[in-house]
Design a protein around this motif. Structure first.
Motif, PDB file in Angstrom:
ATOM      1  N   LEU A   7      84.394  49.201 -35.343  1.00 35.68           N
ATOM      2  CA  LEU A   7      83.536  50.386 -35.218  1.00 35.68           C
ATOM      3  C   LEU A   7      84.297  51.649 -35.638  1.00 35.68           C
ATOM      4  CD1 LEU A   7      80.881  51.720 -34.255  1.00 35.68           C
ATOM      5  CD2 LEU A   7      81.869  51.810 -31.962  1.00 35.68           C
ATOM      6  N   THR A  10      84.584  51.798 -39.335  1.00 34.45           N
ATOM      7  CA  THR A  10      83.299  52.169 -39.946  1.00 34.45           C
ATOM      8  C   THR A  10      83.049  53.673 -39.786  1.00 34.45           C
ATOM      9  OG1 THR A  10      82.395  49.999 -39.404  1.00 34.45           O
ATOM     10  CG2 THR A  10      80.804  51.700 -39.952  1.00 34.45           C
ATOM     11  N   ARG A  14      82.785  56.892 -42.625  1.00 32.50           N
ATOM     12  CA  ARG A  14      81.573  57.721 -42.765  1.00 32.50           C
ATOM     13  C   ARG A  14      81.890  59.208 -42.942  1.00 32.50           C
ATOM     14  NH1 ARG A  14      79.819  53.092 -43.311  1.00 32.50           N
ATOM     15  NH2 ARG A  14      77.800  52.419 -42.497  1.00 32.50           N
ATOM     16  N   SER A  22      73.519  57.765 -43.484  1.00 32.59           N
ATOM     17  CA  SER A  22      74.357  57.347 -42.364  1.00 32.59           C
ATOM     18  C   SER A  22      74.166  58.282 -41.167  1.00 32.59           C
ATOM     19  CB  SER A  22      75.835  57.367 -42.783  1.00 32.59           C
ATOM     20  OG  SER A  22      76.681  57.431 -41.648  1.00 32.59           O
ATOM     21  N   TRP A  23      73.807  57.677 -40.024  1.00 33.54           N
ATOM     22  CA  TRP A  23      73.641  58.469 -38.806  1.00 33.54           C
ATOM     23  C   TRP A  23      74.982  59.092 -38.413  1.00 33.54           C
ATOM     24  CZ3 TRP A  23      70.055  60.559 -35.799  1.00 33.54           C
ATOM     25  CH2 TRP A  23      70.449  61.012 -34.541  1.00 33.54           C
ATOM     26  N   THR A  24      76.054  58.323 -38.556  1.00 36.96           N
ATOM     27  CA  THR A  24      77.391  58.799 -38.194  1.00 36.96           C
ATOM     28  C   THR A  24      77.784  59.997 -39.060  1.00 36.96           C
ATOM     29  OG1 THR A  24      77.930  56.481 -37.789  1.00 36.96           O
ATOM     30  CG2 THR A  24      79.761  58.020 -37.777  1.00 36.96           C
ATOM     31  N   ALA A  25      77.532  59.894 -40.362  1.00 37.27           N
ATOM     32  CA  ALA A  25      77.858  60.994 -41.274  1.00 37.27           C
ATOM     33  C   ALA A  25      77.066  62.241 -40.889  1.00 37.27           C
ATOM     34  CB  ALA A  25      77.549  60.589 -42.713  1.00 37.27           C
ATOM     35  N   LYS A  38      77.098  65.444 -27.719  1.00 39.44           N
ATOM     36  CA  LYS A  38      76.356  64.176 -27.796  1.00 39.44           C
ATOM     37  C   LYS A  38      77.019  63.125 -26.895  1.00 39.44           C
ATOM     38  CE  LYS A  38      72.872  62.432 -29.668  1.00 39.44           C
ATOM     39  NZ  LYS A  38      71.694  62.793 -28.992  1.00 39.44           N
ATOM     40  N   GLU A  42      75.274  61.137 -23.691  1.00 37.57           N
ATOM     41  CA  GLU A  42      75.243  59.672 -23.557  1.00 37.57           C
ATOM     42  C   GLU A  42      75.949  59.239 -22.268  1.00 37.57           C
ATOM     43  OE1 GLU A  42      73.322  58.060 -25.464  1.00 37.57           O
ATOM     44  OE2 GLU A  42      73.098  59.459 -27.121  1.00 37.57           O
ATOM     45  N   GLU A  45      73.582  59.613 -19.436  1.00 40.27           N
ATOM     46  CA  GLU A  45      72.595  58.523 -19.415  1.00 40.27           C
ATOM     47  C   GLU A  45      73.207  57.257 -18.799  1.00 40.27           C
ATOM     48  OE1 GLU A  45      70.769  58.142 -23.298  1.00 40.27           O
ATOM     49  OE2 GLU A  45      70.130  60.226 -23.256  1.00 40.27           O
ATOM     50  N   ASP A  64      76.351  52.992 -26.141  1.00 38.58           N
ATOM     51  CA  ASP A  64      76.146  54.329 -26.730  1.00 38.58           C
ATOM     52  C   ASP A  64      77.347  55.235 -26.446  1.00 38.58           C
ATOM     53  OD1 ASP A  64      73.731  53.925 -27.935  1.00 38.58           O
ATOM     54  OD2 ASP A  64      72.533  55.063 -26.499  1.00 38.58           O
ATOM     55  N   TYR A  67      80.318  54.234 -28.691  1.00 39.09           N
ATOM     56  CA  TYR A  67      80.081  54.682 -30.072  1.00 39.09           C
ATOM     57  C   TYR A  67      80.314  56.198 -30.180  1.00 39.09           C
ATOM     58  CZ  TYR A  67      77.400  56.411 -34.067  1.00 39.09           C
ATOM     59  OH  TYR A  67      77.017  57.080 -35.200  1.00 39.09           O
ATOM     60  N   HIS A  68      79.718  56.947 -29.260  1.00 39.26           N
ATOM     61  CA  HIS A  68      79.844  58.409 -29.353  1.00 39.26           C
ATOM     62  C   HIS A  68      81.253  58.891 -29.014  1.00 39.26           C
ATOM     63  CE1 HIS A  68      75.438  58.171 -29.611  1.00 39.26           C
ATOM     64  NE2 HIS A  68      75.565  59.275 -30.294  1.00 39.26           N
TER      65      HIS A  68
HETATM   66  N1  LIG Z   1      76.987  51.893 -32.653  1.00 39.52           N
HETATM   67  C1  LIG Z   1      76.270  52.668 -33.297  1.00 39.52           C
HETATM   68  C2  LIG Z   1      75.280  53.476 -32.635  1.00 39.52           C
HETATM   69  N2  LIG Z   1      74.943  53.575 -31.346  1.00 39.52           N
HETATM   70  C3  LIG Z   1      73.961  54.494 -31.311  1.00 39.52           C
HETATM   71  N3  LIG Z   1      73.669  54.956 -32.539  1.00 39.52           N
HETATM   72  C4  LIG Z   1      72.641  55.917 -32.939  1.00 39.52           C
HETATM   73  O1  LIG Z   1      72.820  57.101 -32.225  1.00 39.52           O
HETATM   74  C5  LIG Z   1      71.594  57.746 -32.132  1.00 39.52           C
HETATM   75  C6  LIG Z   1      71.468  58.282 -30.736  1.00 39.52           C
HETATM   76  O2  LIG Z   1      70.956  59.521 -30.886  1.00 39.52           O
HETATM   77  P1  LIG Z   1      69.814  60.046 -29.970  1.00 39.52           P
HETATM   78  O3  LIG Z   1      70.249  59.899 -28.537  1.00 39.52           O
HETATM   79  O4  LIG Z   1      69.426  61.387 -30.447  1.00 39.52           O
HETATM   80  O5  LIG Z   1      68.662  59.024 -30.344  1.00 39.52           O
HETATM   81  P2  LIG Z   1      67.686  58.373 -29.349  1.00 39.52           P
HETATM   82  O6  LIG Z   1      68.444  57.567 -28.333  1.00 39.52           O
HETATM   83  O7  LIG Z   1      66.682  57.632 -30.172  1.00 39.52           O
HETATM   84  O8  LIG Z   1      67.047  59.663 -28.711  1.00 39.52           O
HETATM   85  P3  LIG Z   1      66.667  59.948 -27.198  1.00 39.52           P
HETATM   86  O9  LIG Z   1      65.324  59.331 -27.039  1.00 39.52           O
HETATM   87  O10 LIG Z   1      67.727  59.321 -26.295  1.00 39.52           O
HETATM   88  O11 LIG Z   1      66.676  61.445 -27.137  1.00 39.52           O
HETATM   89  C7  LIG Z   1      70.495  56.748 -32.464  1.00 39.52           C
HETATM   90  O12 LIG Z   1      69.905  57.083 -33.702  1.00 39.52           O
HETATM   91  C8  LIG Z   1      71.248  55.444 -32.564  1.00 39.52           C
HETATM   92  O13 LIG Z   1      70.743  54.594 -33.575  1.00 39.52           O
HETATM   93  C9  LIG Z   1      74.487  54.351 -33.401  1.00 39.52           C
HETATM   94  N4  LIG Z   1      74.618  54.478 -34.751  1.00 39.52           N
HETATM   95  C10 LIG Z   1      75.547  53.715 -35.364  1.00 39.52           C
HETATM   96  N5  LIG Z   1      76.376  52.838 -34.686  1.00 39.52           N
HETATM   97  C11 LIG Z   1      77.423  52.058 -35.404  1.00 39.52           C
HETATM   98  O14 LIG Z   1      77.874  52.822 -36.500  1.00 39.52           O
HETATM   99  C12 LIG Z   1      77.750  52.064 -37.690  1.00 39.52           C
HETATM  100  C13 LIG Z   1      77.485  52.977 -38.867  1.00 39.52           C
HETATM  101  O15 LIG Z   1      76.211  53.564 -38.722  1.00 39.52           O
HETATM  102  P4  LIG Z   1      75.703  54.573 -39.864  1.00 39.52           P
HETATM  103  O16 LIG Z   1      76.673  55.680 -39.891  1.00 39.52           O
HETATM  104  O17 LIG Z   1      74.341  55.036 -39.432  1.00 39.52           O
HETATM  105  O18 LIG Z   1      75.673  53.805 -41.147  1.00 39.52           O
HETATM  106  C14 LIG Z   1      76.643  51.053 -37.430  1.00 39.52           C
HETATM  107  O19 LIG Z   1      76.765  49.933 -38.240  1.00 39.52           O
HETATM  108  C15 LIG Z   1      76.900  50.742 -35.960  1.00 39.52           C
HETATM  109  O20 LIG Z   1      77.964  49.786 -35.880  1.00 39.52           O
END
Ligand SMILES: N=c1c2ncn([C@@H]3O[C@H](COP(=O)(O)OP(=O)(O)OP(=O)(O)O)[C@@H](O)[C@H]3O)c2ncn1[C@@H]1O[C@H](COP(=O)(O)O)[C@@H](O)[C@H]1O
Length: 103
Positions: A7, A10, A14, A22-25, A38, A42, A45, A64, A67-68
């Motif tokens: 993780l 990854t 990003r 990418s959500w992370t980016a 953030k 989390e 929660e 969560d 990750y955060h």
């Molecule tokens: N482990 C995670 C992970 N955990 C949580 N999240 C995202 O973090 C965000 C949480 O934000 P929010 O709390 O605002 O979203 P929410 O929970 O829907 O909103 P609320 O209802 O809670 O307000 C969500 O969009 C989740 O999808 C993650 N996004 C990515 N990863 C990892 O990161 C990798 C790279 O991800 P990308 O950067 O997106 O390619 C992935 O392959 C995963 O391994």
């Protein structure tokens, strides 16, 4: 490779990636303060799930949190290895002994 190491790798990859794909980016582009905020949300929660003894949700929210945490560290250029090294340094020292040593 350990899931957390994977993780962290990854997340590091990003940095500077396209925020549209990418959500992370997207999160990193908002800056370290937002990443820290953030993480705090989390954590709260997860605290609520633990306090309510909501086991299923606690597992979900704890993931969560991890990750955060990794994203917050990356935003400040702290590697997961540095944190793990600090944990390893503490291995075998009871928190009770450590607190007593601090006087
Ligand atoms: N482990 C995670 C992970 N955990 C949580 N999240 C995202 O973090 C965000 C949480 O934000 P929010 O709390 O605002 O979203 P929410 O929970 O829907 O909103 P609320 O209802 O809670 O307000 C969500 O969009 C989740 O999808 C993650 N996004 C990515 N990863 C990892 O990161 C990798 C790279 O991800 P990308 O950067 O997106 O390619 C992935 O392959 C995963 O391994």
């Amino acid at each position: 490779m350990h899931t957390l190491d994977q993780l962290a790798a990854t997340v590091a990859s990003r940095k500077g990636a396209d925020p549209d794909s990418s959500w992370t980016a997207k999160l990193l582009a908002k800056g370290p303060e937002k990443c820290a905020e953030k993480f705090g949300e989390e954590a709260i929660e997860a605290i609520i799930a633990a306090a309510k003894n909501d086991r299923e949700n606690l597992v979900y929210e704890a993931a969560d949190v991890l990750y955060h945490l990794v994203v917050m560290l990356a935003a400040r250029d702290v590697s997961l290895d540095e944190v793990l090294a600090e944990l390893a340094r503490r291995e075998g020292t009871s928190g009770i002994a450590e607190k007593a040593a601090r006087g």
